[in-house]
Design an enzyme around this catalytic site. Structure first.
Site: not given
Length: 208
Positions: A8-10
């Site tokens: 996931v990006s964050t």
């Protein structure tokens, strides 16, 4: 052996959905590598660990292919690099199913070819959009590219030096402005004629 990879990006986003999908196809938790990193960064320790662990005959399984790279081109490059090591890649939820672990499967190879086509289209459209944006900015009189950092006084001195016959090498030495910047900022010299036609200084005129 199948190895799972989820990203996931964050740090605020949840990996559970991807991890559960990987478990449902039989991949044990200890073989699922994870990252909470943007796809644009190269510092993805989970992916690096999965790539380092993978051996000839292994398959890296992802929920969707965009978990592997920032662009289709990045993902294709990674699939190609892994295939040279004998490591396959398989996705679970994309509309186009990819399984590069079976080079004898024509549909699997077709999927990779389609991804390559989409990657080329993506690059072409990106270049066209950038060119259009530059053209619009130029038409509106906006400067395109990096802002100038050349001292105006030094640039004026460089103009004077060139007008008085100094070479580019001499101007660079005297002003400290790089050759590239001089070519970018100095107005072009008037074109020199290569003929001895009328109106040219090389024309000696009528004999007296």
């Amino acid at each position: 052996m199948e190895l799972g990879y989820a990203r996931v990006s964050t740090a605020k986003q949840d990996l559970d959905r991807q991890i559960e999908a990987l478990r449902e196809v039989g991949i044990a938790s200890e073989r699922i590598y994870v990252d909470k990193k943007s796809g644009s960064t190269v510092n993805r320790p989970g992916l690096r660990s999965a790539l380092d662990y993978a051996r000839d005959g292994d398959v890296i399984v992802v929920h969707t292919l965009d978990r592997l790279g920032r662009t289709v081109r990045d993902t294709l490059n990674l699939i190609h690099e892994l295939s040279e090591r004998g490591v396959g890649v398989r996705n679970l939820a994309d509309p186009i199913k990819v399984d590069s672990s079976n080079p004898e499967d024509p549909m699997a190879q077709l999927a990779v070819v389609l991804l390559a086509l989409f990657g080329q289209m993506e690059r072409t459209y990106t270049l066209e959009r950038a060119a259009h944006a530059r053209a619009v900015a130029t038409a509106k009189g906006r400067r395109v590219g990096r802002p100038s950092v050349v001292d105006p006084d030094k640039l004026a001195y460089a103009e004077h030096l060139r007008a008085t016959g100094h070479t580019i090498v001499e101007i660079v030495a005297k002003t400290g402005i790089t050759r590239t910047s001089l070519y970018r900022h100095l107005s072009p010299r008037p074109p020199e004629s290569v003929t001895a036609g009328p109106g040219n200084s090389a024309d000696p005129g009528p004999e007296i």
